[in-house]
Design an enzyme around this catalytic site. Sequence first.
Site, PDB file in Angstrom:
ATOM      1  N   VAL A  52      -4.739   7.359  -8.461  1.00 29.28           N
ATOM      2  CA  VAL A  52      -5.013   7.225  -7.025  1.00 29.28           C
ATOM      3  C   VAL A  52      -6.497   7.076  -6.704  1.00 29.28           C
ATOM      4  O   VAL A  52      -6.846   6.837  -5.551  1.00 29.28           O
ATOM      5  CB  VAL A  52      -4.441   8.426  -6.245  1.00 29.28           C
ATOM      6  CG1 VAL A  52      -2.927   8.455  -6.335  1.00 29.28           C
ATOM      7  CG2 VAL A  52      -5.047   9.743  -6.727  1.00 29.28           C
ATOM      8  N   TYR A  53      -7.384   7.206  -7.670  1.00 30.35           N
ATOM      9  CA  TYR A  53      -8.806   7.065  -7.382  1.00 30.35           C
ATOM     10  C   TYR A  53      -9.108   5.611  -7.025  1.00 30.35           C
ATOM     11  O   TYR A  53      -8.911   4.706  -7.836  1.00 30.35           O
ATOM     12  CB  TYR A  53      -9.653   7.495  -8.581  1.00 30.35           C
ATOM     13  CG  TYR A  53      -9.632   8.970  -8.893  1.00 30.35           C
ATOM     14  CD1 TYR A  53      -9.035   9.892  -8.033  1.00 30.35           C
ATOM     15  CD2 TYR A  53     -10.231   9.467 -10.055  1.00 30.35           C
ATOM     16  CE1 TYR A  53      -9.022  11.239  -8.319  1.00 30.35           C
ATOM     17  CE2 TYR A  53     -10.230  10.823 -10.343  1.00 30.35           C
ATOM     18  CZ  TYR A  53      -9.622  11.710  -9.477  1.00 30.35           C
ATOM     19  OH  TYR A  53      -9.600  13.053  -9.771  1.00 30.35           O
ATOM     20  N   GLY A  54      -9.592   5.419  -5.800  1.00 30.33           N
ATOM     21  CA  GLY A  54      -9.862   4.056  -5.345  1.00 30.33           C
ATOM     22  C   GLY A  54      -8.613   3.200  -5.323  1.00 30.33           C
ATOM     23  O   GLY A  54      -8.696   1.984  -5.509  1.00 30.33           O
ATOM     24  N   ASP A  55      -7.448   3.835  -5.107  1.00 27.82           N
ATOM     25  CA  ASP A  55      -6.167   3.109  -5.130  1.00 27.82           C
ATOM     26  C   ASP A  55      -5.977   2.341  -6.434  1.00 27.82           C
ATOM     27  O   ASP A  55      -5.422   1.236  -6.451  1.00 27.82           O
ATOM     28  CB  ASP A  55      -6.065   2.141  -3.944  1.00 27.82           C
ATOM     29  CG  ASP A  55      -5.989   2.861  -2.604  1.00 27.82           C
ATOM     30  OD1 ASP A  55      -5.410   3.954  -2.560  1.00 27.82           O
ATOM     31  OD2 ASP A  55      -6.539   2.334  -1.610  1.00 27.82           O
ATOM     32  N   GLY A  56      -6.443   2.935  -7.527  1.00 28.11           N
ATOM     33  CA  GLY A  56      -6.290   2.304  -8.835  1.00 28.11           C
ATOM     34  C   GLY A  56      -7.529   1.585  -9.314  1.00 28.11           C
ATOM     35  O   GLY A  56      -7.641   1.233 -10.499  1.00 28.11           O
TER      36      GLY A  56
END
Length: 323
Positions: A52-56
Amino acid sequence: MQQRPLGRSGLAVSRLALGTMTWGRDTDADDAAAQLKSYLEVGGNLVDTADVYGDGDAESVIGSLLDALVPRDELLIATKAGLRPGTGRRRDGSRGHLLRTLDASLRRLGTDHVDLWQIHGYDPDTPLEETLAAMDHAVASGRVRYVGVSNFSGWQTARAATWQAAFPGRAPVVAAQTEYSLLERGIEREVLPACTELGLGVLPWSPLGRGVLTGKYRHGRPADSRAASAHLERFVATYLEPRCSSIVEAVATAAGGLGVSPAEVALAWVRDRPGVVAPILGARTVGQLLGALQVEQMTLPVEIAAALDDVSAVPVGYPERDG
């Protein structure tokens, strides 16, 4: 950089890990490359990320740097799965979701396996046995080498670890990633004792109290800081209150006496706590990372560590403290 075993496993990790929560969002690919290069140059080998970091995008940035900066087999990659931000189901530990997101993580990372796969949070709507079975399958399939949990409470951590240890062939839980710093010592009540007893290595996130322990907020909120960021303001605001301010001042005083930065003092304290394997350094810029990496050269005097223990101690009573 010194290395430590990750819990009761054969995996040796550097005693400082590199975090990537801002990669692909606040930290672009060039700055990320500079961070990774600086980290590798001092002997670091563990990079932590999440789906989920930066939406991938954080995983994609890491994937773009593999081989260009470091051979895959010389870097340990830890990622996480199990969160669904922005949906009605914030946490999802179901088998389908976990294995689907693991495959997506591997595609973004450009690799056939991750070295440590962690469940990002306890899902009360999925039987824990189902979540743990997904971890077993991930290891058995070769897509994951070791497994851990993140942001689990004491009883959740203990239940997961003991369930996995109860039957030969299950993937043992070897790590617990959790928030831990001079401003947040809640894990000392139950999570840390559980990890110590059951052989899990602790990977502290936000060891600098979400940046507050650097001292940057002592006299205001810098315009380029997380506290001034629309998407991170609430993340930092938790620690901009009087009790935390007194701890920050104690850290600054200790740093002044030692001739080092407040960040070095705060990091040294958490790095050398019993049970801790590798605090995760989540820098936005390479300059911030280089400053934090200076802690590798220092050992906090016992007297100063004890004084910081006293000023930051959390209340512990029944039943955690006997008698």
